[in-house]
Design a protein around this motif. Sequence first.
Motif, PDB file in Angstrom:
ATOM      1  N   LEU A  18       0.809  -1.218   0.000  1.00 38.77           N
ATOM      2  CA  LEU A  18       0.000   0.000   0.000  1.00 38.77           C
ATOM      3  C   LEU A  18       0.841   1.266   0.000  1.00 38.77           C
ATOM      4  O   LEU A  18       0.474   2.271  -0.639  1.00 38.77           O
ATOM      5  CB  LEU A  18      -0.928  -0.008   1.225  1.00 38.77           C
ATOM      6  CG  LEU A  18      -1.909   1.158   1.393  1.00 38.77           C
ATOM      7  CD1 LEU A  18      -2.840   1.272   0.189  1.00 38.77           C
ATOM      8  CD2 LEU A  18      -2.718   0.973   2.665  1.00 38.77           C
ATOM      9  N   VAL A  19       1.987   1.280   0.709  1.00 42.11           N
ATOM     10  CA  VAL A  19       2.767   2.504   0.874  1.00 42.11           C
ATOM     11  C   VAL A  19       3.175   3.121  -0.467  1.00 42.11           C
ATOM     12  O   VAL A  19       3.017   4.337  -0.675  1.00 42.11           O
ATOM     13  CB  VAL A  19       3.988   2.252   1.780  1.00 42.11           C
ATOM     14  CG1 VAL A  19       4.996   3.401   1.656  1.00 42.11           C
ATOM     15  CG2 VAL A  19       3.562   2.089   3.229  1.00 42.11           C
ATOM     16  N   PRO A  20       3.716   2.340  -1.452  1.00 43.35           N
ATOM     17  CA  PRO A  20       4.080   2.968  -2.732  1.00 43.35           C
ATOM     18  C   PRO A  20       2.888   3.610  -3.446  1.00 43.35           C
ATOM     19  O   PRO A  20       3.031   4.667  -4.077  1.00 43.35           O
ATOM     20  CB  PRO A  20       4.642   1.797  -3.547  1.00 43.35           C
ATOM     21  CG  PRO A  20       5.006   0.760  -2.563  1.00 43.35           C
ATOM     22  CD  PRO A  20       4.070   0.911  -1.423  1.00 43.35           C
ATOM     23  N   VAL A  21       1.709   3.021  -3.329  1.00 51.83           N
ATOM     24  CA  VAL A  21       0.527   3.595  -3.960  1.00 51.83           C
ATOM     25  C   VAL A  21       0.171   4.920  -3.273  1.00 51.83           C
ATOM     26  O   VAL A  21      -0.122   5.918  -3.943  1.00 51.83           O
ATOM     27  CB  VAL A  21      -0.659   2.612  -3.895  1.00 51.83           C
ATOM     28  CG1 VAL A  21      -1.882   3.198  -4.598  1.00 51.83           C
ATOM     29  CG2 VAL A  21      -0.287   1.273  -4.500  1.00 51.83           C
ATOM     30  N   ARG A  22       0.216   4.940  -1.977  1.00 54.64           N
ATOM     31  CA  ARG A  22      -0.065   6.166  -1.227  1.00 54.64           C
ATOM     32  C   ARG A  22       0.897   7.288  -1.643  1.00 54.64           C
ATOM     33  O   ARG A  22       0.492   8.426  -1.866  1.00 54.64           O
ATOM     34  CB  ARG A  22       0.078   5.922   0.264  1.00 54.64           C
ATOM     35  CG  ARG A  22      -1.077   5.234   0.923  1.00 54.64           C
ATOM     36  CD  ARG A  22      -2.201   6.204   1.243  1.00 54.64           C
ATOM     37  NE  ARG A  22      -3.015   5.656   2.326  1.00 54.64           N
ATOM     38  CZ  ARG A  22      -4.169   6.144   2.701  1.00 54.64           C
ATOM     39  NH1 ARG A  22      -4.665   7.204   2.074  1.00 54.64           N
ATOM     40  NH2 ARG A  22      -4.847   5.598   3.679  1.00 54.64           N
ATOM     41  N   GLU A  23       2.194   6.961  -1.690  1.00 58.37           N
ATOM     42  CA  GLU A  23       3.185   7.981  -2.022  1.00 58.37           C
ATOM     43  C   GLU A  23       2.958   8.544  -3.424  1.00 58.37           C
ATOM     44  O   GLU A  23       3.067   9.752  -3.650  1.00 58.37           O
ATOM     45  CB  GLU A  23       4.590   7.403  -1.900  1.00 58.37           C
ATOM     46  CG  GLU A  23       4.997   7.124  -0.456  1.00 58.37           C
ATOM     47  CD  GLU A  23       6.370   6.506  -0.324  1.00 58.37           C
ATOM     48  OE1 GLU A  23       6.995   6.694   0.739  1.00 58.37           O
ATOM     49  OE2 GLU A  23       6.816   5.827  -1.264  1.00 58.37           O
ATOM     50  N   ARG A  24       2.602   7.662  -4.354  1.00 53.47           N
ATOM     51  CA  ARG A  24       2.379   8.116  -5.727  1.00 53.47           C
ATOM     52  C   ARG A  24       1.109   8.964  -5.837  1.00 53.47           C
ATOM     53  O   ARG A  24       1.083   9.999  -6.500  1.00 53.47           O
ATOM     54  CB  ARG A  24       2.277   6.909  -6.654  1.00 53.47           C
ATOM     55  CG  ARG A  24       2.123   7.305  -8.132  1.00 53.47           C
ATOM     56  CD  ARG A  24       2.046   6.104  -9.054  1.00 53.47           C
ATOM     57  NE  ARG A  24       0.770   5.393  -8.947  1.00 53.47           N
ATOM     58  CZ  ARG A  24       0.608   4.226  -8.348  1.00 53.47           C
ATOM     59  NH1 ARG A  24       1.651   3.628  -7.778  1.00 53.47           N
ATOM     60  NH2 ARG A  24      -0.578   3.649  -8.285  1.00 53.47           N
ATOM     61  N   VAL A  25       0.063   8.529  -5.182  1.00 50.51           N
ATOM     62  CA  VAL A  25      -1.236   9.208  -5.313  1.00 50.51           C
ATOM     63  C   VAL A  25      -1.320  10.459  -4.453  1.00 50.51           C
ATOM     64  O   VAL A  25      -1.851  11.490  -4.886  1.00 50.51           O
ATOM     65  CB  VAL A  25      -2.375   8.230  -4.955  1.00 50.51           C
ATOM     66  CG1 VAL A  25      -3.718   8.946  -4.917  1.00 50.51           C
ATOM     67  CG2 VAL A  25      -2.418   7.076  -5.951  1.00 50.51           C
ATOM     68  N   MET A  26      -0.780  10.431  -3.246  1.00 50.77           N
ATOM     69  CA  MET A  26      -1.049  11.484  -2.270  1.00 50.77           C
ATOM     70  C   MET A  26       0.188  12.275  -1.853  1.00 50.77           C
ATOM     71  O   MET A  26       0.059  13.329  -1.223  1.00 50.77           O
ATOM     72  CB  MET A  26      -1.726  10.894  -1.026  1.00 50.77           C
ATOM     73  CG  MET A  26      -2.952  10.046  -1.374  1.00 50.77           C
ATOM     74  SD  MET A  26      -3.850   9.427   0.061  1.00 50.77           S
ATOM     75  CE  MET A  26      -4.764  10.883   0.504  1.00 50.77           C
ATOM     76  N   GLY A  27       1.384  11.747  -2.145  1.00 53.07           N
ATOM     77  CA  GLY A  27       2.605  12.443  -1.778  1.00 53.07           C
ATOM     78  C   GLY A  27       3.270  11.800  -0.575  1.00 53.07           C
ATOM     79  O   GLY A  27       2.626  11.164   0.268  1.00 53.07           O
ATOM     80  N   ALA A  28       4.596  12.023  -0.475  1.00 53.54           N
ATOM     81  CA  ALA A  28       5.386  11.322   0.536  1.00 53.54           C
ATOM     82  C   ALA A  28       5.080  11.791   1.952  1.00 53.54           C
ATOM     83  O   ALA A  28       5.265  11.022   2.909  1.00 53.54           O
ATOM     84  CB  ALA A  28       6.886  11.499   0.245  1.00 53.54           C
ATOM     85  N   GLU A  29       4.661  13.033   2.109  1.00 49.29           N
ATOM     86  CA  GLU A  29       4.429  13.534   3.460  1.00 49.29           C
ATOM     87  C   GLU A  29       2.946  13.766   3.758  1.00 49.29           C
ATOM     88  O   GLU A  29       2.598  14.448   4.732  1.00 49.29           O
ATOM     89  CB  GLU A  29       5.221  14.822   3.679  1.00 49.29           C
ATOM     90  CG  GLU A  29       6.730  14.568   3.716  1.00 49.29           C
ATOM     91  CD  GLU A  29       7.525  15.761   4.205  1.00 49.29           C
ATOM     92  OE1 GLU A  29       6.916  16.852   4.375  1.00 49.29           O
ATOM     93  OE2 GLU A  29       8.739  15.621   4.426  1.00 49.29           O
ATOM     94  N   HIS A  30       2.073  13.223   2.943  1.00 55.40           N
ATOM     95  CA  HIS A  30       0.640  13.301   3.244  1.00 55.40           C
ATOM     96  C   HIS A  30       0.357  12.516   4.525  1.00 55.40           C
ATOM     97  O   HIS A  30       0.971  11.466   4.764  1.00 55.40           O
ATOM     98  CB  HIS A  30      -0.171  12.733   2.072  1.00 55.40           C
ATOM     99  CG  HIS A  30      -1.646  12.921   2.212  1.00 55.40           C
ATOM    100  ND1 HIS A  30      -2.431  12.064   2.947  1.00 55.40           N
ATOM    101  CD2 HIS A  30      -2.485  13.875   1.720  1.00 55.40           C
ATOM    102  CE1 HIS A  30      -3.690  12.467   2.895  1.00 55.40           C
ATOM    103  NE2 HIS A  30      -3.750  13.563   2.154  1.00 55.40           N
TER     104      HIS A  30
END
Length: 830
Positions: A671-683
Amino acid sequence: MSGVEGPLRVFVSHTSELREYPRDRSFVAAAEQAVARAGDVVLDMAYFTAREGKPAGYCRQQVAGADVYAGIVGFRYGSAVRDEPGLSYTELEFQAATELGIPRLVFLLDEDAVLPLPQSCLSDPEHAGRQRAFRARVAGAGITVARVGSPGDLGLLLFQALTDLHGAAAGEAGRPGEAAAGVAVRLAPRPVYLAGREELLAGLDARLAGAGAGPGVVVLTGLGGAGKTSVAVEYGYRQLAGCGVVWQLRAEEPAALAAGFGELAARLGGGEVPVDPVAVVHAALARRDDWLLVFDNVPDPGAVAGLVPPAGGGRVVITSRHGYWPGGQALEVPVLDRAVAAAFLLARAGAAGEEEAAGELAGELGGLPLALEQAGAYMQASGRSIAGYLGLFRARRAELLGKGDPAGYDKRVATTWAVAFARLGGASPAAGLLRLAACCAAEDIPLHVLLRPGVAAGDLDSRAGPVLMPLLDDELARDEAVAGLRRFSLISAPRGGLVSVHRLVQAITLSELPAEEADAWRRAAAAVIGAALPSDPDDPASWPVFAALLPHAQAALDPASYGMDKLARYLGASGSYAAALAVQRQVLHAWEETRGAEHPDTLTARANLAYWTGEAGDAAGARDQYAALVPVRKRVSGAEHPRTLTARANLAWWTGEAGDAVGARDQFAALVPVRERVMGAEHPGTLSDRENLARWTGEAGDASGARDQFAALVPVRERVSGAEHPRTVTARANLAHWSGEAGDAVGARDQFAALVLVRERVMGAEHPYSLTTRANLAHWTGEAGDAAGARDQYAALLPVRERVSGAEHPDTLTARAALAYWARLAQSPD
C-alpha cells in the motif's frame, strides 16, 4: 354561638374502636387533648352511665347540652340504638346536632391514607352499606368536613376549628382584645404524603432560627408542583407547640391576601376587621416572638412589599415560583431523587414487588411531587399496577398528566403551569427559549454554547425563526428570556452557562403546541445544536464542547444528520468506543435507508462502524467488515481513490490486530508505494501507512527494522503534524516500544515516562491511549529490572482500565495478566 361565655361544651361523637386505637395515642384522645388545649370541655356518651328510659331520647338530650358537635367518622357503623334500631348512636348524634342547629365539626378518616388502625377497624362486614351511606351523607351535608389520616392531624384541625369558633363568639359578644391573648391558627390540612423532605425542613428551620434581629424570612422557591406549599404547611404544623400564632395567607391574588390579613387582624385585635388590618397585625406581632406567617404562592417580591412584618421575633415563610429574591432569602425546593420518589410510589400505590417499575416511573415523572401524587391517586382509583401505569404513561403521556386527583394539590400537572405559560406569551423570547429547551435533554443545557450566531434565518421554519433568531443574535434578549423563565422557576438558576428544565415541563410545553408547530421547534432545535457542534471531532480541544452538547444532540438530531456522524467520531476519538459503535450503527442504518447502500456517505459510515467495532475489542469483526467493504469501495470510488486506500489500510491494520502480523506487514508494504504516488510522501495518510508498516514489521519479528523505520518517521511527523499532535505522540510511543523490543529496555522505559505526561495532558488521563502508554511504561519498568515498580504501576492501572474499557476488554485482560506476572517476579525474582 352568640352570647356564649367561658369554655365551649364539645360533644365528641365516635365509635368505640377510635377510643382504643392507635394504642399510643388514639383518635379520641387526640380530640380530647385538642378540646382541652382550646380551653373547652368534652361531652361524650362514653361518660354517661346507663339510665332508665329511652336511649334515643337521652342521646338527643345530651347532644342538646353541647355548644359544638365534633364527629369522628371512621369505617365502622357502631352500636344500634335500642329503641331506634335503624340508627347507630353516631348517626343519631349527628342527626340530633343537625336538627338542633348546633355547629358541626366533622372529621372523616381518610380512606386514601395509610391509617394507623388494625385491619378489623377499616371495614364493617355487618353494616358496611349503612356506614358508606352515613359517610356519604356527612360528606354531602353542606358543612365543613375535613379528612384526616392520623390522630395528630385530627387534633390540629379540631383545635384550629375551635379557635375559629372562639374568635367568632368573641366578635359577636363584643369583647375587644380577648383574642389577642389567645391563639390564632390557620393552616391547610397537613400533607398526608410527604416524602424526602426532612433535610429540607431542617434547613428551613436552621435558616429561620439563625436570622438574628427581627423576623426570620425564608422564601421556598421552585417549580410548580415541587411541593413548596406542602413543605411550608408541614413546617407550620411542627411549630404549633411553640407558637401562639400560626397563620397561612393565600397570596396569589391581592384580594385573597387582604382578606387573610383582615381575618388575622380581627383575631389578634379581638373583634371587627380594622380599617388597616396590616398595621394591626404588624403591631400585634411586634410585641411577641411566638408566631409564624406563611405567605403562600406569592407571585413576586412586589406582591408582599410592605406586608411582611418588620418587627418581632417571629418567622416568615414565603412560597413562590419566582426565582429572584433579595438578600439570600431563597431556598430551593428540589424535586425528589429517584430512590425517594420510587419508595413514595410503592407506598402510595400499596404495591409490592414492583421496585423496578417504580424506579422507572419515578424517572419518567422526574421526581416531581405533584406528578408522583397524581400518578398514585390514579393508580389507587383505577386499580392499575405501577407497571401498568408506566406503560400507559409512555403511550399517552399528555392525557395522563391531566388525570388523577392528587391529595393536597388544587391542580394537576397539565394545568399547574398554565398561568406561567400564558404570562410568557407565545411570541416572547422567553417562550422561545422554553420551547428550545423542551427539545433538548432535560439536564445541563449549555445556553452559552447554543445561543450564539451561526444559524441562518432561512434554515428555520417561519413558525420558530422569528422567535428564536433574537435569542441567537442578541445577548440582551437571551438574558431577558432566562430571567423571564426564572420568574416562574421553569428553568433552574443558570450555573456556568448551564440550565436544566424538568422533563414534564418539556412534555407539557410541546404538547400545548399544534403538532406542526411542535415539529417546527424540534427542527429548529436540531439546527441550533447542529450548528454548535465543532467542525473537528478528532481535535481534543473540541471535546469539552462535544461533551456538553452530546445528550442534547442525541435528543434532538435525526440519526441521518451529519451532526450524529460527528458525535460518533467524537465518541470514538475521545475513547468511548462502545458508545461510538452504538451511535455509528444508528447513522449507518439511517443512511442506508435515506441515501442508499452504496452512497459515498453510507460507505464511510460502514468504514467507521468497522473501525469502532475493532476499537471496542472485536478485531476479527473489524477485519471482516473491512474485507467486505474494500471491493465495494473499489467499484464505487475507484481502486486508487483516497477512501479506497484508507479502507485497504484499515483492512491491513485489523488483519494484524486479529493475529496475522505477516499478512498486515505485506498489505502495508504493498500500500505505501501507492499512497506515495497518489497522495505524496508527506501526506498524513502516507505517513500513517509508513507507521503501520513499521509496526507490523516489528510484530512480524524484525524489531530492529521497526525501530529504525520509526526513528526515521518521528522527525517527519513532528515537522508535518506538530510535536504534540496525537499521531506524533503515537509515533514516539512506537519508537519507544520497538527500542525496547530491540534490546534497549531502559531507553524504552525513559521514553515512555516522558510520553505519559504528554498523553495525559493532550488526551486526558483516562483516554485509552493514555492508559496504553501507562501500561507500556509499567512493562518496560519491569523489563529494565524493577519488577516491584512494574507491579505497583499495573496495580494502579488495572481498576482504571476496568472502569474505562470494561472488565472483559482485551486490554483489561492483558493488564490483569501483567499484574499477576510482575507480582510473582517481585515476590520471587529468581
